[in-house]
Design a protein around this motif. Structure first.
Motif, PDB file in Angstrom:
ATOM      1  N   UNK A 126       0.820  -1.214   0.000  1.00  0.00           N
ATOM      2  CA  UNK A 126       0.000   0.000   0.000  1.00  0.00           C
ATOM      3  C   UNK A 126       0.851   1.261   0.000  1.00  0.00           C
ATOM      4  N   UNK A 127       2.063   1.173   0.554  1.00  0.00           N
ATOM      5  CA  UNK A 127       2.933   2.339   0.595  1.00  0.00           C
ATOM      6  C   UNK A 127       3.857   2.461  -0.598  1.00  0.00           C
ATOM      7  N   UNK A 128       3.822   1.483  -1.487  1.00  0.00           N
ATOM      8  CA  UNK A 128       4.734   1.468  -2.633  1.00  0.00           C
ATOM      9  C   UNK A 128       4.236   2.361  -3.766  1.00  0.00           C
ATOM     10  N   UNK A 129       5.127   2.604  -4.701  1.00  0.00           N
ATOM     11  CA  UNK A 129       4.753   3.417  -5.862  1.00  0.00           C
ATOM     12  C   UNK A 129       3.826   2.675  -6.814  1.00  0.00           C
ATOM     13  N   UNK A 130       3.622   1.381  -6.596  1.00  0.00           N
ATOM     14  CA  UNK A 130       2.706   0.601  -7.437  1.00  0.00           C
ATOM     15  C   UNK A 130       1.252   0.739  -7.006  1.00  0.00           C
ATOM     16  N   UNK A 131       1.029   1.077  -5.741  1.00  0.00           N
ATOM     17  CA  UNK A 131      -0.306   0.947  -5.138  1.00  0.00           C
ATOM     18  C   UNK A 131      -1.395   1.658  -5.936  1.00  0.00           C
ATOM     19  N   UNK A 132      -1.096   2.820  -6.477  1.00  0.00           N
ATOM     20  CA  UNK A 132      -2.139   3.617  -7.142  1.00  0.00           C
ATOM     21  C   UNK A 132      -2.665   2.974  -8.421  1.00  0.00           C
ATOM     22  N   UNK A 133      -1.951   1.980  -8.926  1.00  0.00           N
ATOM     23  CA  UNK A 133      -2.371   1.350 -10.173  1.00  0.00           C
ATOM     24  C   UNK A 133      -3.332   0.181  -9.961  1.00  0.00           C
ATOM     25  N   UNK A 134      -3.565  -0.205  -8.712  1.00  0.00           N
ATOM     26  CA  UNK A 134      -4.326  -1.422  -8.457  1.00  0.00           C
ATOM     27  C   UNK A 134      -5.740  -1.124  -7.976  1.00  0.00           C
ATOM     28  N   UNK A 135      -6.668  -1.853  -8.574  1.00  0.00           N
ATOM     29  CA  UNK A 135      -8.064  -1.770  -8.140  1.00  0.00           C
ATOM     30  C   UNK A 135      -8.190  -2.263  -6.703  1.00  0.00           C
ATOM     31  N   UNK A 136      -7.434  -3.327  -6.377  1.00  0.00           N
ATOM     32  CA  UNK A 136      -7.471  -3.891  -5.027  1.00  0.00           C
ATOM     33  C   UNK A 136      -6.168  -4.622  -4.758  1.00  0.00           C
ATOM     34  N   UNK A 137      -5.657  -4.475  -3.544  1.00  0.00           N
ATOM     35  CA  UNK A 137      -4.479  -5.216  -3.093  1.00  0.00           C
ATOM     36  C   UNK A 137      -4.896  -6.125  -1.949  1.00  0.00           C
ATOM     37  N   UNK A 138      -4.665  -7.422  -2.109  1.00  0.00           N
ATOM     38  CA  UNK A 138      -4.949  -8.394  -1.049  1.00  0.00           C
ATOM     39  C   UNK A 138      -3.623  -8.935  -0.530  1.00  0.00           C
ATOM     40  N   UNK A 139      -3.451  -8.912   0.793  1.00  0.00           N
ATOM     41  CA  UNK A 139      -2.236  -9.432   1.404  1.00  0.00           C
ATOM     42  C   UNK A 139      -2.453  -9.664   2.877  1.00  0.00           C
ATOM     43  N   UNK A 140      -1.439 -10.197   3.545  1.00  0.00           N
ATOM     44  CA  UNK A 140      -1.528 -10.428   4.986  1.00  0.00           C
ATOM     45  C   UNK A 140      -1.569  -9.080   5.714  1.00  0.00           C
ATOM     46  N   UNK A 141      -2.296  -9.047   6.826  1.00  0.00           N
ATOM     47  CA  UNK A 141      -2.467  -7.791   7.557  1.00  0.00           C
ATOM     48  C   UNK A 141      -2.322  -8.014   9.061  1.00  0.00           C
ATOM     49  N   UNK A 142      -1.904  -6.949   9.752  1.00  0.00           N
ATOM     50  CA  UNK A 142      -1.841  -6.944  11.208  1.00  0.00           C
ATOM     51  C   UNK A 142      -2.935  -6.042  11.766  1.00  0.00           C
ATOM     52  N   UNK A 143      -3.523  -6.459  12.897  1.00  0.00           N
ATOM     53  CA  UNK A 143      -4.388  -5.587  13.665  1.00  0.00           C
ATOM     54  C   UNK A 143      -3.550  -4.804  14.664  1.00  0.00           C
ATOM     55  N   UNK A 144      -4.081  -3.692  15.151  1.00  0.00           N
ATOM     56  CA  UNK A 144      -3.359  -2.843  16.093  1.00  0.00           C
ATOM     57  C   UNK A 144      -4.047  -2.834  17.450  1.00  0.00           C
ATOM     58  N   UNK A 145      -3.247  -2.622  18.517  1.00  0.00           N
ATOM     59  CA  UNK A 145      -3.817  -2.528  19.859  1.00  0.00           C
ATOM     60  C   UNK A 145      -4.292  -1.104  20.111  1.00  0.00           C
ATOM     61  N   UNK A 146      -4.677  -0.816  21.348  1.00  0.00           N
ATOM     62  CA  UNK A 146      -5.236   0.496  21.670  1.00  0.00           C
ATOM     63  C   UNK A 146      -4.220   1.625  21.516  1.00  0.00           C
ATOM     64  N   UNK A 147      -2.942   1.273  21.422  1.00  0.00           N
ATOM     65  CA  UNK A 147      -1.897   2.278  21.242  1.00  0.00           C
ATOM     66  C   UNK A 147      -1.467   2.419  19.778  1.00  0.00           C
ATOM     67  N   UNK A 148      -2.163   1.727  18.892  1.00  0.00           N
ATOM     68  CA  UNK A 148      -1.839   1.813  17.479  1.00  0.00           C
ATOM     69  C   UNK A 148      -0.631   0.997  17.072  1.00  0.00           C
ATOM     70  N   UNK A 149      -0.281   0.013  17.900  1.00  0.00           N
ATOM     71  CA  UNK A 149       0.873  -0.847  17.626  1.00  0.00           C
ATOM     72  C   UNK A 149       0.378  -2.182  17.096  1.00  0.00           C
ATOM     73  N   UNK A 150       1.018  -2.687  16.025  1.00  0.00           N
ATOM     74  CA  UNK A 150       0.608  -3.990  15.508  1.00  0.00           C
ATOM     75  C   UNK A 150       0.799  -5.051  16.588  1.00  0.00           C
ATOM     76  N   UNK A 151      -0.228  -5.878  16.799  1.00  0.00           N
ATOM     77  CA  UNK A 151      -0.177  -6.772  17.962  1.00  0.00           C
ATOM     78  C   UNK A 151      -0.706  -8.171  17.686  1.00  0.00           C
ATOM     79  N   UNK A 152      -1.346  -8.372  16.531  1.00  0.00           N
ATOM     80  CA  UNK A 152      -1.863  -9.715  16.226  1.00  0.00           C
ATOM     81  C   UNK A 152      -2.141  -9.807  14.720  1.00  0.00           C
ATOM     82  N   UNK A 153      -2.092 -11.024  14.173  1.00  0.00           N
ATOM     83  CA  UNK A 153      -2.425 -11.169  12.747  1.00  0.00           C
ATOM     84  C   UNK A 153      -3.918 -10.919  12.525  1.00  0.00           C
ATOM     85  N   UNK A 154      -4.213 -10.003  11.636  1.00  0.00           N
ATOM     86  CA  UNK A 154      -5.602  -9.701  11.292  1.00  0.00           C
ATOM     87  C   UNK A 154      -6.083 -10.557  10.135  1.00  0.00           C
ATOM     88  N   UNK A 155      -5.148 -10.826   9.217  1.00  0.00           N
ATOM     89  CA  UNK A 155      -5.508 -11.625   8.044  1.00  0.00           C
ATOM     90  C   UNK A 155      -4.254 -12.328   7.520  1.00  0.00           C
TER      91      UNK A 155
END
Length: 293
Positions: A126-155
């Motif tokens: 999502x942060x790469x220079x390619x992102x704007x060309x894609x209708x949708x990007x599917x990949x592994x994701x992290x969820x964040x805790x109450x402090x905005x820190x990645x803390x568990x696998x979301x997907x």
């Protein structure tokens, strides 16, 4: 009532398909001083000794190694700006439509959409220079805790579950709140498989290659021409010559005139011509001539 099926989807894996380097090795490990060999050894031990799923193992190890750094998804996205790609990217995404679609195609509503389906980290892409060309990007994701820190696998997207996203694209059910298992007649699916091309790099893409072949889609296996060990090429060659998983293999060079670019452009042009012919035949079949005298 059938819907116009005039969209062509080009779907890509990421690591070793769009980029010669694994995204973690390229931007994540150097940023946080992680030794790649020890990281992947820890992942492999979880898989071998504790029967973890591979993708969950690497997400778990990632969280362990980053635990002291307070990393957010936004930080991962920022690191993605430093990702690099095979020759010809991102230029190809801007050039291929004009190279393949003429005025008649465009007048008939034919268009091209690009998608990524990867077991890598979505935030980095999502942060790469390619992102704007894609209708949708599917990949592994992290969820964040109450402090905005990645803390568990979301997907976690595994090699086999990647096929789910081909059906999401096929059915136009791109959001996670939409149930991809809902029945949908073939004439209501906005992007039939015969309008799709999947580009991957090896055995991890076999489930997607198989789905494409079984449903009338197209698949290309790409290899790194700079790989002196030739292992990248051998994987693709076996997928074509021995396993009969793909019809086309090519070096991962997306520049104009390259073997891969010629294959992609020919496939897209052929699909566009077929869509245009179908639309013209459909129009003619519904046209009633005026009476003559």
């Amino acid at each position: 009532m059938a819907i116009p099926q005039s969209t062509i989807a080009l779907v890509y894996d990421y690591d070793q398909t769009l980029s010669p380097r694994y995204m973690q090795d390229e931007v994540l490990f150097p940023e946080f001083g992680i030794n790649p060999a020890s990281f992947w050894e820890k992942c492999n031990n979880l898989v071998r000794e504790m029967s973890w799923d591979g993708e969950l193992a690497y997400l778990k190890c990632m969280l362990d190694y980053l635990a002291m750094d307070g990393v957010s998804n936004e930080k991962l996205k920022q690191l993605g700006a430093n990702l690099s790609f095979f020759p010809g990217l991102p230029d190809m995404f801007e050039e291929i439509e004009d190279a393949c679609l003429n005025a008649a195609h465009k007048a008939a509503g034919v268009k091209i959409e690009h998608y990524i389906v990867s077991s890598g980290l979505k935030a980095l892409v999502d942060g790469s220079s390619l992102a704007k060309y894609f209708k949708k990007v599917y990949g592994c994701e992290f969820g964040e805790d109450e402090n905005g820190v990645i803390s568990f696998p979301k997907r976690a997207i595994s090699h086999t579950t990647k096929t789910q996203y081909l059906f999401r694209i096929n059915k136009g059910l791109l959001e996670y709140g939409q149930d991809v298992n809902d029945h949908m007649p073939s004439d209501l699916r906005p992007i039939p498989f015969e309008n799709m091309v999947y580009v991957g790099d090896g055995p991890t893409d076999v489930p997607c290659f198989t789905v494409m072949k079984k449903n009338g889609g197209h698949a290309i296996a790409v290899y790194n021409p700079e790989d002196e060990s030739r292992s990248s090429f051998k994987k693709c060659f076996q997928l074509s010559a021995s396993a009969d998983r793909v019809k086309h293999i090519a070096p991962a060079d997306y520049r104009k005139g390259s073997h891969l670019r010629l294959i992609l452009e020919q496939l897209v042009t052929d699909m566009a011509d077929r869509i245009l012919l179908h639309r013209q035949e459909e129009k003619e079949s519904k046209t009633i001539s005026a009476p003559t005298f």
